[in-house]
Motif scaffolding. Structure first.
Motif, PDB file in Angstrom:
ATOM      1  N   LEU A  86       0.823  -1.209   0.000  1.00  0.00           N
ATOM      2  CA  LEU A  86       0.000   0.000   0.000  1.00  0.00           C
ATOM      3  C   LEU A  86       0.860   1.264   0.000  1.00  0.00           C
ATOM      4  CD1 LEU A  86      -2.848  -1.002   2.496  1.00  0.00           C
ATOM      5  CD2 LEU A  86      -2.976  -0.860   0.001  1.00  0.00           C
ATOM      6  N   VAL A  87       1.904   1.279   0.842  1.00  0.00           N
ATOM      7  CA  VAL A  87       2.780   2.458   0.889  1.00  0.00           C
ATOM      8  C   VAL A  87       3.526   2.618  -0.426  1.00  0.00           C
ATOM      9  CG1 VAL A  87       4.765   3.492   2.049  1.00  0.00           C
ATOM     10  CG2 VAL A  87       3.020   2.307   3.392  1.00  0.00           C
ATOM     11  N   SER A  88       4.051   1.513  -0.958  1.00  0.00           N
ATOM     12  CA  SER A  88       4.812   1.576  -2.198  1.00  0.00           C
ATOM     13  C   SER A  88       3.952   2.043  -3.369  1.00  0.00           C
ATOM     14  CB  SER A  88       5.404   0.198  -2.511  1.00  0.00           C
ATOM     15  OG  SER A  88       6.086   0.192  -3.735  1.00  0.00           O
ATOM     16  N   VAL A  89       2.742   1.497  -3.483  1.00  0.00           N
ATOM     17  CA  VAL A  89       1.858   1.890  -4.580  1.00  0.00           C
ATOM     18  C   VAL A  89       1.409   3.337  -4.423  1.00  0.00           C
ATOM     19  CG1 VAL A  89      -0.428   1.460  -5.580  1.00  0.00           C
ATOM     20  CG2 VAL A  89       1.101  -0.442  -5.114  1.00  0.00           C
ATOM     21  N   THR A  90       1.199   3.787  -3.188  1.00  0.00           N
ATOM     22  CA  THR A  90       0.832   5.189  -2.963  1.00  0.00           C
ATOM     23  C   THR A  90       1.941   6.126  -3.442  1.00  0.00           C
ATOM     24  OG1 THR A  90      -0.545   4.586  -1.069  1.00  0.00           O
ATOM     25  CG2 THR A  90       0.159   6.884  -1.241  1.00  0.00           C
ATOM     26  N   ILE A  91       3.181   5.806  -3.063  1.00  0.00           N
ATOM     27  CA  ILE A  91       4.308   6.644  -3.506  1.00  0.00           C
ATOM     28  C   ILE A  91       4.420   6.609  -5.028  1.00  0.00           C
ATOM     29  CG2 ILE A  91       6.815   6.910  -3.443  1.00  0.00           C
ATOM     30  CD1 ILE A  91       6.760   5.722  -0.623  1.00  0.00           C
ATOM     31  N   GLY A  92       4.356   5.415  -5.620  1.00  0.00           N
ATOM     32  CA  GLY A  92       4.474   5.296  -7.068  1.00  0.00           C
ATOM     33  C   GLY A  92       3.361   6.011  -7.810  1.00  0.00           C
ATOM     34  N   THR A  93       2.143   5.947  -7.269  1.00  0.00           N
ATOM     35  CA  THR A  93       1.017   6.626  -7.912  1.00  0.00           C
ATOM     36  C   THR A  93       1.194   8.134  -7.882  1.00  0.00           C
ATOM     37  OG1 THR A  93      -0.481   4.813  -7.304  1.00  0.00           O
ATOM     38  CG2 THR A  93      -1.481   6.929  -7.865  1.00  0.00           C
ATOM     39  N   LEU A  94       1.593   8.669  -6.741  1.00  0.00           N
ATOM     40  CA  LEU A  94       1.806  10.120  -6.640  1.00  0.00           C
ATOM     41  C   LEU A  94       2.918  10.590  -7.576  1.00  0.00           C
ATOM     42  CD1 LEU A  94       1.471  10.623  -2.765  1.00  0.00           C
ATOM     43  CD2 LEU A  94      -0.199  11.211  -4.536  1.00  0.00           C
ATOM     44  N   VAL A  95       4.029   9.854  -7.592  1.00  0.00           N
ATOM     45  CA  VAL A  95       5.144  10.240  -8.468  1.00  0.00           C
ATOM     46  C   VAL A  95       4.733  10.148  -9.929  1.00  0.00           C
ATOM     47  CG1 VAL A  95       7.478   9.627  -9.205  1.00  0.00           C
ATOM     48  CG2 VAL A  95       6.895   9.596  -6.776  1.00  0.00           C
ATOM     49  N   GLY A  96       4.043   9.062 -10.307  1.00  0.00           N
ATOM     50  CA  GLY A  96       3.602   8.905 -11.682  1.00  0.00           C
ATOM     51  C   GLY A  96       2.611   9.973 -12.104  1.00  0.00           C
ATOM     52  N   LEU A  97       1.692  10.336 -11.207  1.00  0.00           N
ATOM     53  CA  LEU A  97       0.733  11.402 -11.507  1.00  0.00           C
ATOM     54  C   LEU A  97       1.433  12.742 -11.720  1.00  0.00           C
ATOM     55  CD1 LEU A  97      -2.278  10.701  -9.108  1.00  0.00           C
ATOM     56  CD2 LEU A  97      -2.383  10.879 -11.599  1.00  0.00           C
ATOM     57  N   VAL A  98       2.340  13.073 -10.820  1.00  0.00           N
ATOM     58  CA  VAL A  98       3.049  14.349 -10.933  1.00  0.00           C
ATOM     59  C   VAL A  98       3.870  14.389 -12.217  1.00  0.00           C
ATOM     60  CG1 VAL A  98       4.853  15.779  -9.902  1.00  0.00           C
ATOM     61  CG2 VAL A  98       3.094  14.752  -8.454  1.00  0.00           C
ATOM     62  N   SER A  99       4.575  13.294 -12.491  1.00  0.00           N
ATOM     63  CA  SER A  99       5.422  13.262 -13.677  1.00  0.00           C
ATOM     64  C   SER A  99       4.601  13.367 -14.955  1.00  0.00           C
ATOM     65  CB  SER A  99       6.249  11.964 -13.691  1.00  0.00           C
ATOM     66  OG  SER A  99       7.063  11.891 -14.834  1.00  0.00           O
ATOM     67  N   GLY A 100       3.528  12.575 -15.044  1.00  0.00           N
ATOM     68  CA  GLY A 100       2.722  12.592 -16.251  1.00  0.00           C
ATOM     69  C   GLY A 100       1.921  13.869 -16.419  1.00  0.00           C
ATOM     70  N   ALA A 101       1.418  14.419 -15.310  1.00  0.00           N
ATOM     71  CA  ALA A 101       0.595  15.627 -15.394  1.00  0.00           C
ATOM     72  C   ALA A 101       1.427  16.864 -15.703  1.00  0.00           C
ATOM     73  CB  ALA A 101      -0.177  15.830 -14.090  1.00  0.00           C
ATOM     74  N   LEU A 102       2.636  16.961 -15.148  1.00  0.00           N
ATOM     75  CA  LEU A 102       3.461  18.135 -15.387  1.00  0.00           C
ATOM     76  C   LEU A 102       4.116  18.093 -16.760  1.00  0.00           C
ATOM     77  CD1 LEU A 102       5.222  18.656 -11.925  1.00  0.00           C
ATOM     78  CD2 LEU A 102       3.250  19.882 -12.858  1.00  0.00           C
ATOM     79  N   GLY A 103       4.673  16.923 -17.105  1.00  0.00           N
ATOM     80  CA  GLY A 103       5.348  16.804 -18.386  1.00  0.00           C
ATOM     81  C   GLY A 103       6.596  17.668 -18.454  1.00  0.00           C
ATOM     82  N   GLY A 104       7.133  17.820 -19.654  1.00  0.00           N
ATOM     83  CA  GLY A 104       8.273  18.706 -19.865  1.00  0.00           C
ATOM     84  C   GLY A 104       9.511  18.284 -19.097  1.00  0.00           C
ATOM     85  N   ILE A 105      10.267  19.268 -18.624  1.00  0.00           N
ATOM     86  CA  ILE A 105      11.528  19.007 -17.943  1.00  0.00           C
ATOM     87  C   ILE A 105      11.320  18.306 -16.602  1.00  0.00           C
ATOM     88  CG2 ILE A 105      11.593  21.275 -16.832  1.00  0.00           C
ATOM     89  CD1 ILE A 105      14.653  21.222 -17.256  1.00  0.00           C
TER      90      ILE A 105
END
Length: 281
Positions: A86-105
């Motif tokens: 649960l902790v690992s998937v939560t961290i991965g989901t947040l990082v993936g969301l931020v990375s995909g939503a922000l894009g760019g550099i």
């Protein structure tokens, strides 16, 4: 109209896996109350006994009941696996969301960090993390959670990048919706099945990781019942013919994790039939 032979085979495998998990779940819940034995009880008059009615799976070199300790060890492994997943998937989901939503550099920097962590073997990184902490259940959970989130982050990022090109996202942007609203109203509902699947898939990895750390003496304290500790202790008595001391905890690791993997595969086949058919071409 009629279920194909591969479909029936997958259905039987799923039922067998579910039955296996039910058996082990009942063992975790029932055996400690039925046995009425202390898992730490040392009986030097009953050391290394082979399986018999009083001890169905024998005793170890300290006279402790192997079945009872394996049940308590599985309970700890399931707890570590569930919380760490649960902790690992939560961290991965947040990082993936931020990375995909922000894009760019920002996306490129985050993905390079993920690539760097992926280049380090998980077990080696986990040993480094847990070595800096006091041996405990919490230390193992932290070690597993911090070494397994990168895969989830990559999956979520790729899904977010695919969602960003959908017409309803373009319409939301044109309507003035901000990134946070788009993530909450559009991305998260579509990502929830992948997040749930990633959490279930992570459990076997977390259980194996905890077992490996305990086997190496870096996981749980030696006095606590752990499947890794039991295999480590039992390996010393294999040459004396005491095969049950290692076999039983090994089966308590192997069978539940295989059952979880089989049920997860069945779930993925049922929820993503198009992806399954494409993979079979």
């Amino acid at each position: 109209m009629f279920q194909t032979a591969p479909g029936r085979k997958r259905g039987r495998s799923a039922r067998l896996a579910a039955g296996t998990l039910i058996v082990f779940g009942l063992a975790v819940l029932v055996v400690p109350f039925v046995a009425r034995l202390d898992q730490h009880l040392v009986d030097l008059t009953a050391t290394s006994l082979s399986p018999r009615p009083a001890h169905p799976f024998g005793t170890d070199e300290m006279g402790r009941d192997v079945l009872l300790r394996a049940v308590y060890g599985l309970r700890v492994s399931l707890l570590v696996g569930l919380v760490a997943a649960l902790v690992s998937v939560t961290i991965g989901t947040l990082v993936g969301l931020v990375s995909g939503a922000l894009g760019g550099i920002a996306d490129r920097i985050i993905m390079r960090v993920v690539d760097g962590l992926n280049s380090i073997p998980h077990l080696l990184l986990g040993i480094f993390i847990v070595a800096m902490l006091t041996p405990s259940v919490g230390a193992v959970i932290v070690s597993v959670a911090l070494t397994h989130w990168t895969t989830t982050a990559r999956i979520i990022r790729s899904e977010v990048l695919a969602l960003r090109s959908r017409p309803f996202v373009d319409a939301a942007i044109s309507g003035g919706s901000g990134r946070l609203r788009i993530v909450r109203r559009h991305f998260l509902p579509h990502l929830s099945p992948q997040v749930a699947l990633a959490a279930v898939l992570m459990m076997p990895h977390a259980i194996w990781h905890e077992t490996a750390l305990s086997f190496l003496g870096l996981g749980l304290p030696p006095h606590l019942a752990s499947l890794g500790n039991m295999i480590n202790d039992g390996s010393r008595s294999l040459l004396a013919g005491n095969w049950w001391a290692s076999l039983v905890p090994g089966l308590f690791i192997l069978l539940p994790t295989l059952a979880i993997s089989a049920l997860t595969q069945h779930w993925r086949d049922r929820t993503s039939p198009r992806e399954r058919s494409e993979l079979q071409l």
